[in-house]
Write an enzyme that holds these catalytic residues in place. Sequence first.
Site, PDB file in Angstrom:
ATOM      1  N   ARG A 103      37.879  46.292  42.401  1.00 55.60           N
ATOM      2  CA  ARG A 103      36.786  46.751  41.514  1.00 55.60           C
ATOM      3  C   ARG A 103      36.637  48.268  41.500  1.00 55.60           C
ATOM      4  O   ARG A 103      35.524  48.777  41.340  1.00 55.60           O
ATOM      5  CB  ARG A 103      35.442  46.137  41.918  1.00 55.60           C
ATOM      6  CG  ARG A 103      35.290  44.664  41.635  1.00 55.60           C
ATOM      7  CD  ARG A 103      34.920  44.420  40.167  1.00 55.60           C
ATOM      8  NE  ARG A 103      34.963  43.003  39.863  1.00 55.60           N
ATOM      9  CZ  ARG A 103      33.911  42.194  39.890  1.00 55.60           C
ATOM     10  NH1 ARG A 103      32.722  42.667  40.200  1.00 55.60           N
ATOM     11  NH2 ARG A 103      34.051  40.930  39.599  1.00 55.60           N
ATOM     12  N   ARG A 158      30.858  49.902  38.014  1.00 48.47           N
ATOM     13  CA  ARG A 158      29.531  50.491  37.773  1.00 48.47           C
ATOM     14  C   ARG A 158      29.112  51.581  38.740  1.00 48.47           C
ATOM     15  O   ARG A 158      28.151  52.286  38.474  1.00 48.47           O
ATOM     16  CB  ARG A 158      28.485  49.368  37.764  1.00 48.47           C
ATOM     17  CG  ARG A 158      28.582  48.494  36.530  1.00 48.47           C
ATOM     18  CD  ARG A 158      27.864  47.181  36.708  1.00 48.47           C
ATOM     19  NE  ARG A 158      28.571  46.372  37.688  1.00 48.47           N
ATOM     20  CZ  ARG A 158      28.240  45.133  38.040  1.00 48.47           C
ATOM     21  NH1 ARG A 158      27.183  44.571  37.514  1.00 48.47           N
ATOM     22  NH2 ARG A 158      28.948  44.473  38.920  1.00 48.47           N
ATOM     23  N   ARG A 165      31.427  51.826  29.116  1.00 51.79           N
ATOM     24  CA  ARG A 165      30.970  50.463  28.872  1.00 51.79           C
ATOM     25  C   ARG A 165      29.882  50.463  27.799  1.00 51.79           C
ATOM     26  O   ARG A 165      29.865  49.580  26.934  1.00 51.79           O
ATOM     27  CB  ARG A 165      30.447  49.860  30.170  1.00 51.79           C
ATOM     28  CG  ARG A 165      30.045  48.402  30.083  1.00 51.79           C
ATOM     29  CD  ARG A 165      29.609  47.970  31.475  1.00 51.79           C
ATOM     30  NE  ARG A 165      29.108  46.627  31.561  1.00 51.79           N
ATOM     31  CZ  ARG A 165      27.891  46.256  31.205  1.00 51.79           C
ATOM     32  NH1 ARG A 165      27.077  47.125  30.661  1.00 51.79           N
ATOM     33  NH2 ARG A 165      27.520  44.996  31.375  1.00 51.79           N
ATOM     34  N   ASP A 215      39.249  40.853  33.208  1.00 51.57           N
ATOM     35  CA  ASP A 215      38.498  39.946  34.075  1.00 51.57           C
ATOM     36  C   ASP A 215      39.256  38.626  34.171  1.00 51.57           C
ATOM     37  O   ASP A 215      39.963  38.245  33.230  1.00 51.57           O
ATOM     38  CB  ASP A 215      37.088  39.700  33.531  1.00 51.57           C
ATOM     39  CG  ASP A 215      36.195  39.080  34.608  1.00 51.57           C
ATOM     40  OD1 ASP A 215      35.625  39.846  35.412  1.00 51.57           O
ATOM     41  OD2 ASP A 215      36.112  37.844  34.684  1.00 51.57           O
ATOM     42  N   TYR A 221      34.622  28.279  37.557  1.00 52.04           N
ATOM     43  CA  TYR A 221      33.744  28.800  36.491  1.00 52.04           C
ATOM     44  C   TYR A 221      33.819  27.909  35.255  1.00 52.04           C
ATOM     45  O   TYR A 221      32.815  27.684  34.573  1.00 52.04           O
ATOM     46  CB  TYR A 221      34.131  30.242  36.137  1.00 52.04           C
ATOM     47  CG  TYR A 221      33.796  31.218  37.246  1.00 52.04           C
ATOM     48  CD1 TYR A 221      32.501  31.711  37.383  1.00 52.04           C
ATOM     49  CD2 TYR A 221      34.753  31.615  38.175  1.00 52.04           C
ATOM     50  CE1 TYR A 221      32.173  32.589  38.404  1.00 52.04           C
ATOM     51  CE2 TYR A 221      34.437  32.494  39.205  1.00 52.04           C
ATOM     52  CZ  TYR A 221      33.144  32.974  39.316  1.00 52.04           C
ATOM     53  OH  TYR A 221      32.814  33.835  40.335  1.00 52.04           O
TER      54      TYR A 221
HETATM   55  O1  CP3 Z   1      38.755  47.375  39.024  1.00 53.71           O
HETATM   56  C1  CP3 Z   1      39.160  46.192  39.116  1.00 53.71           C
HETATM   57  O2  CP3 Z   1      39.219  45.575  40.219  1.00 53.71           O
HETATM   58  C2  CP3 Z   1      39.762  45.502  37.894  1.00 53.71           C
HETATM   59  C3  CP3 Z   1      38.950  44.690  37.074  1.00 53.71           C
HETATM   60  C4  CP3 Z   1      38.363  43.372  37.562  1.00 53.71           C
HETATM   61  C5  CP3 Z   1      37.051  42.961  37.176  1.00 53.71           C
HETATM   62  N1  CP3 Z   1      36.876  41.682  37.634  1.00 53.71           N
HETATM   63  C6  CP3 Z   1      36.102  43.781  36.410  1.00 53.71           C
HETATM   64  C7  CP3 Z   1      34.690  43.382  36.355  1.00 53.71           C
HETATM   65  C8  CP3 Z   1      38.933  42.327  38.297  1.00 53.71           C
HETATM   66  C9  CP3 Z   1      40.286  42.271  38.978  1.00 53.71           C
HETATM   67  C10 CP3 Z   1      37.992  41.269  38.320  1.00 53.71           C
HETATM   68  C11 CP3 Z   1      38.228  39.964  38.977  1.00 53.71           C
HETATM   69  C12 CP3 Z   1      37.163  38.965  39.007  1.00 53.71           C
HETATM   70  N2  CP3 Z   1      36.262  38.657  38.032  1.00 53.71           N
HETATM   71  C13 CP3 Z   1      36.954  38.057  40.076  1.00 53.71           C
HETATM   72  C14 CP3 Z   1      37.801  37.992  41.332  1.00 53.71           C
HETATM   73  C15 CP3 Z   1      37.458  39.030  42.314  1.00 53.71           C
HETATM   74  C16 CP3 Z   1      36.132  38.880  42.989  1.00 53.71           C
HETATM   75  O3  CP3 Z   1      35.277  39.747  42.782  1.00 53.71           O
HETATM   76  O4  CP3 Z   1      35.950  37.888  43.727  1.00 53.71           O
HETATM   77  C17 CP3 Z   1      35.880  37.231  39.730  1.00 53.71           C
HETATM   78  C18 CP3 Z   1      35.309  36.117  40.582  1.00 53.71           C
HETATM   79  C19 CP3 Z   1      35.463  37.622  38.425  1.00 53.71           C
HETATM   80  C20 CP3 Z   1      34.358  37.008  37.613  1.00 53.71           C
HETATM   81  C21 CP3 Z   1      33.264  37.961  37.383  1.00 53.71           C
HETATM   82  N3  CP3 Z   1      33.371  39.073  36.573  1.00 53.71           N
HETATM   83  C22 CP3 Z   1      31.960  37.915  37.918  1.00 53.71           C
HETATM   84  C23 CP3 Z   1      31.441  36.858  38.857  1.00 53.71           C
HETATM   85  C24 CP3 Z   1      31.287  39.031  37.413  1.00 53.71           C
HETATM   86  C25 CP3 Z   1      29.831  39.358  37.603  1.00 53.71           C
HETATM   87  C26 CP3 Z   1      29.551  39.973  38.899  1.00 53.71           C
HETATM   88  C27 CP3 Z   1      29.369  41.463  38.762  1.00 53.71           C
HETATM   89  O5  CP3 Z   1      29.895  42.204  39.578  1.00 53.71           O
HETATM   90  O6  CP3 Z   1      28.633  41.851  37.824  1.00 53.71           O
HETATM   91  C28 CP3 Z   1      32.191  39.773  36.609  1.00 53.71           C
HETATM   92  C29 CP3 Z   1      31.896  41.030  35.900  1.00 53.71           C
HETATM   93  C30 CP3 Z   1      32.818  42.183  36.114  1.00 53.71           C
HETATM   94  N4  CP3 Z   1      34.184  42.122  36.217  1.00 53.71           N
HETATM   95  C31 CP3 Z   1      32.415  43.549  36.177  1.00 53.71           C
HETATM   96  C32 CP3 Z   1      33.599  44.307  36.327  1.00 53.71           C
HETATM   97  C33 CP3 Z   1      33.720  45.816  36.385  1.00 53.71           C
HETATM   98  C34 CP3 Z   1      30.993  44.070  36.028  1.00 53.71           C
HETATM   99  C35 CP3 Z   1      30.698  44.023  34.567  1.00 53.71           C
HETATM  100  C36 CP3 Z   1      29.776  45.099  34.072  1.00 53.71           C
HETATM  101  O7  CP3 Z   1      30.254  46.204  33.774  1.00 53.71           O
HETATM  102  O8  CP3 Z   1      28.588  44.791  33.969  1.00 53.71           O
END
Ligand code: CP3
Length: 336
Positions: free
Chosen positions: A21, A25, A34, A71, A144
């Site tokens: 990540r 944010r 974003r 994602d 999911y």
């Molecule tokens: O920088 C990176 O690592 C690359 C991008 C990336 C994102 N999600 C961006 C993201 C990657 C590789 C993921 C993987 C992902 N997504 C996983 C596996 C890794 C982990 O964290 O366990 C999972 C379970 C998801 C599903 C997901 N996406 C959830 C549960 C959420 C909400 C939780 C949160 O942090 O808000 C997301 C949203 C998400 N994916 C964000 C980002 C940058 C936040 C979105 C925003 O900008 O509001």
Amino acid sequence: MRLISTLNGQASWPPPTWLMRQAGRYLPEYRATRAQAGDFISLCLNPALAEEVTLQPIRKFGFDAAILFSDILILPMALGQGLRFAEGEGPRLPPLETLSSLSLSAAPGIYAPVLETVSRLRASLPRETALIGFAGSPATVACYMLDGQGGGDFPRTRRLAYEDPGFVDGLMEIMVEATIGYLSGQVEAGANCLMLFESWAGIFAPQIFRRLVISPTKRIVSALKSRHPHVKLIGFPRLAGLMLAEYVHETGIDAVGLDTTTDLQAAQAACPPGTIFQGNLDPLLLKLGGPAMEEAVARILDSVKGHPHIFNLGHGITPDVPEANVARLMELIRAA
Ligand code: CP3
């Protein structure tokens, strides 16, 4: 690329470093891009803006690898399942009822912008910065798809795995095939290695773990290696506990990400000799900084000296991490 030589078994010092990540944010420039995209899914599907947010942490901190900005839930969306991100609550999907609502043939057209992001990135990244492509592993994505949201322990998915194995195993078949096509497309577009996120490996009983985590992962690894013999894969079976060694041994994965709770030396002792690890600084320490973080970083560096290792967190960076702590982390690693 230091990350790729590490995945090929050559130790490099200091260890190549990136953070799960790392685009996100905690960076003001991410929040600005974003906002420009409108919402998170539009950002994932906009190649110019997704390229921009992928590059932001590379410019700022000089990590050894960039991870494609997308994602794990883009793939089920491309297969036809609805997806939205509720502000401040995480993803929401209409829980899957029938496999016939998914379309393997439509998916590539919908995820095409993600592959375009990959090719743009490979062209714009510094030559020494590896580009990591990724997907969720089938069991985690299915969590999911079947429960429709995170936040708990995915009760419907766990129940269906016992009560309706035909449905769940059929879903695994579809996800294995879709994931192979999606990751293969990322390699063809320029990804230098791949990562499979199995974030919910820790919720399954061992026999379900073997059926839904190990077996689909093994099929994905072997299909990708037969299509692209040089490609290396990192698996991240988060909270796998004592199933970790079996996961590494059975799936044929090249490297394994360790979650925050796993002791690195215990993992080294349990896994096959020569296993390459990634991890596993507690993201909370990156938020807190100070002596506790410095000691933990020193301890990790100490225990990986002489081994091929990829420095990372034990889970994703949280939005409340001060940038100065990330800069300090990189300073500590570079001075090692
Ligand atoms: O920088 C990176 O690592 C690359 C991008 C990336 C994102 N999600 C961006 C993201 C990657 C590789 C993921 C993987 C992902 N997504 C996983 C596996 C890794 C982990 O964290 O366990 C999972 C379970 C998801 C599903 C997901 N996406 C959830 C549960 C959420 C909400 C939780 C949160 O942090 O808000 C997301 C949203 C998400 N994916 C964000 C980002 C940058 C936040 C979105 C925003 O900008 O509001």
